[in-house]
Write an enzyme that holds these catalytic residues in place. Structure first.
Site, PDB file in Angstrom:
ATOM      1  N   GLU A 130       0.782  -1.282   0.092  1.00 38.58           N
ATOM      2  CA  GLU A 130       0.016   0.055  -0.116  1.00 38.58           C
ATOM      3  C   GLU A 130       0.759   1.371  -0.086  1.00 38.58           C
ATOM      4  OE1 GLU A 130      -3.511   1.889   2.875  1.00 38.58           O
ATOM      5  OE2 GLU A 130      -1.857   0.641   3.679  1.00 38.58           O
ATOM      6  N   LYS A 184      -9.645   2.512  -3.044  1.00 41.57           N
ATOM      7  CA  LYS A 184     -10.182   2.134  -1.774  1.00 41.57           C
ATOM      8  C   LYS A 184     -11.588   2.378  -1.428  1.00 41.57           C
ATOM      9  CE  LYS A 184      -8.564   1.518   3.029  1.00 41.57           C
ATOM     10  NZ  LYS A 184      -7.617   1.747   4.262  1.00 41.57           N
ATOM     11  N   CYS A 239      -5.409  -2.409   2.854  1.00 42.00           N
ATOM     12  CA  CYS A 239      -5.420  -2.413   4.289  1.00 42.00           C
ATOM     13  C   CYS A 239      -6.384  -2.801   5.117  1.00 42.00           C
ATOM     14  CB  CYS A 239      -5.206  -0.848   4.482  1.00 42.00           C
ATOM     15  SG  CYS A 239      -4.703  -0.502   6.133  1.00 42.00           S
TER      16      CYS A 239
END
Length: 531
Positions: free
Chosen positions: A287, A351, A405
């Site tokens: 990430e 995301k 994440c």
């Protein structure tokens, strides 16, 4: 044991609160990196005996009568979440000058807030309380209900759900493929709490028999599923390289370090394969591994094209900027890029589920006016959330389901569109948390998503744990926390699920109904005997 149960039931005041807190804290040792499976078998019987003694004044209303149980549940939850989440404070110390003041809010405030879920859990269970196995069923149902609520209330934070304590290894994870995490939460509490029956003897034989059967089924099904032949790799086989660069988080905020960080990733990308090994088809970076806006750095794309060999693909985490229109500041996304050997961006996914206070500010207008910023956002205003998740389609036709994440801790984040893909992809940067339990807990939760979906998992983490996990949750290969390097492996194949995610959820609901029915019947019988 009866003597001990009686002593705990009769505790009051600060001693009662301290024992409840200690019981919750003890349960944490079942989680990574400790994995002491016996810990909850100590915690939950104590919790049951504390609830046994938490009867309010019968002359008071329901709310006031429930307060002693509510308080016990809060103390238990505070111990559990404080012991399991204290490491969140490390993220605030990366930029201590700006965020150090908020450490008590992360270390104490968040556990204190999350403890209210367990407070309501215990208060609700106390309404259905009886003197035998029914109270164990009531507690299991209540934990299932409020852990489910914790998964989505206020955007959700199901970190360290109780069920993970019953699944420290793949052989103990397979039940989730039948009843889902919600179902495992309930059965785990039932089994963990069953030894409390020794202290009161009522329902002991039935309760222990049920607990032993559940444990046997839990392990037995795990051994059975793991004994089945492994699914073959995709055809044609795909070799994946995971890059774990071990970049100190503070360096990512230093402009003078950005190109050095980028080159570190490239060095690991072009490192030679082991003797006799196949060069990687896909290279995966963690990430936000690209430390600048890639679309504004054509030289960076050129360097990527120089390093990648013909046909190779790079998948990397990066910040993506998007024009918001005239007079508006750009929107920024925490994203994944797919880059081919010519340095072209051929795919991207943003995301969807952002971290409150980490990647964006709730009530932004109010809090930003007070001078607050999101912790992990590298630009004013923080990140924007994508409206939908985009499946990554790679050159050659392979597809990956992206989870950035902590999106990997949400079973409900993985939709039906994941099942046709070739693998789950989880990239993360746990450097924020240092060498604490956090990265290990995060990996366990990501690992379980493979079991639930029957999909292998590709996971690249800046500081670890990076791994390729097969469709039944077993680690194929990986890099431990705190090691800089890379690892190559063939992507495992998909596995046929015994139950679809929808069937897993329905089975969990059926289990909840059975536990609730047992609790209600036992409660009715208890009231009848008292009268």
């Amino acid at each position: 044991m009866e003597w001990l149960a009686g002593r705990i039931m009769l505790l009051s005041g600060a001693r009662r609160a301290l024992v409840a807190f200690t019981a919750g804290l003890t349960a944490v040792f079942a989680l990574p990196p400790f994995g002491i499976f016996a810990a909850p078998f100590l915690s939950f019987p104590v919790l049951v005996w504390l609830i046994d003694g938490a009867s309010g004044n019968p002359d008071h209303g329901v709310v006031r009568r429930s307060f002693p149980a509510f308080f016990i549940g809060w103390c238990f939850g505070f111990g559990y979440f404080l012991g399991g989440l204290w490491w969140l404070g490390n993220a605030l110390l990366v930029e201590a000058d700006e965020f150090g003041w908020a450490v008590p809010l992360a270390v104490i405030g968040l556990p204190a807030f999350l403890a209210f879920f367990y407070a309501f859990t215990v208060a609700f269970a106390r309404l259905l309380w009886s003197d035998g196995i029914g109270r164990i069923a009531a507690l299991a149902f209540a934990f299932g209900l409020f852990e489910w609520l914790r998964s989505f209330v206020l955007t959700g934070f199901p970190w360290n759900a109780i069920g993970y304590a019953a699944m420290p290894a793949p052989v103990m994870m397979q039940s989730a493929a039948v009843i889902g995490l919600a179902g495992v939460n309930m059965l785990a509490v039932f089994v963990f709490a069953a030894p409390a029956l020794i202290g009161t003897r009522k329902g002991l034989r039935t309760g222990f028999s049920m607990a032993v059967l559940l444990v046997a089924a839990h392990f037995g099904y795990g051994f059975h599923r793991l004994a089945q032949p492994l699914p073959p790799p995709a055809d044609p086989a795909v070799t994946v390289r995971l890059v774990q660069p071990l970049i100190d988080q503070s360096k990512k905020f230093d402009d003078s370090e950005r190109w050095t960080i980028f080159e570190d990733h490239l060095t690991l990308t072009q490192a030679p394969v082991e003797s006799g090994g196949k060069r990687p088809d896909i290279v995966v970076w963690p990430e936000t591994s690209i430390p600048f806006l890639l679309t504004e750095n054509p030289d960076a794309l050129l360097r990527i094209s120089e390093v990648l060999q013909d046909g190779q693909i790079l998948i990397a985490g990066a910040v993506r900027a998007e024009d918001a229109g005239a007079g508006q500041p750009p929107r920024y996304y925490n994203s994944i890029y797919v880059i081919d050997d010519r340095g072209q961006i051929v795919g991207a996914s943003d995301k969807v589920h952002l971290v409150p206070f980490g990647e964006y500010l709730p009530l932004e207008g109010l809090l930003s006016a007070a001078g607050l910023n999101a912790i992990a956002a590298a630009m004013p205003g923080g990140f924007s959330a994508a409206a939908t998740r985009s499946v990554l389609t790679l050159p050659g036709g392979k597809t990956l389901y992206p989870l950035i994440c902590y999106e990997a801790i949400f079973p409900r984040e993985i939709g039906n569109d994941a099942l046709p893909t070739n693998a789950l992809l989880n990239i993360t940067n746990d450097a924020w948390f240092g060498n604490t339990p956090g990265p290990y807990q995060h990996f366990l939760q990501a690992q379980l998503r493979s079991v639930e979906t029957g999909l292998p998992l590709i996971r690249a983490a800046n500081t670890g744990v990076s791994a390729v996990v097969d469709a039944r949750g077993e680690v194929v290969t990986g890099l431990p926390f705190g090691v800089k390097g890379y690892v190559d492996t063939i992507l495992p194949g998909k596995s046929a699920l015994p139950m679809s995610p929808q069937e897993q959820e329905r089975n969990g609901m059926l289990l909840a109904g059975l536990l609730l029915a047992l609790a209600i019947i036992s409660r009715g019988s208890f009231i009848f005997r008292e009268n």
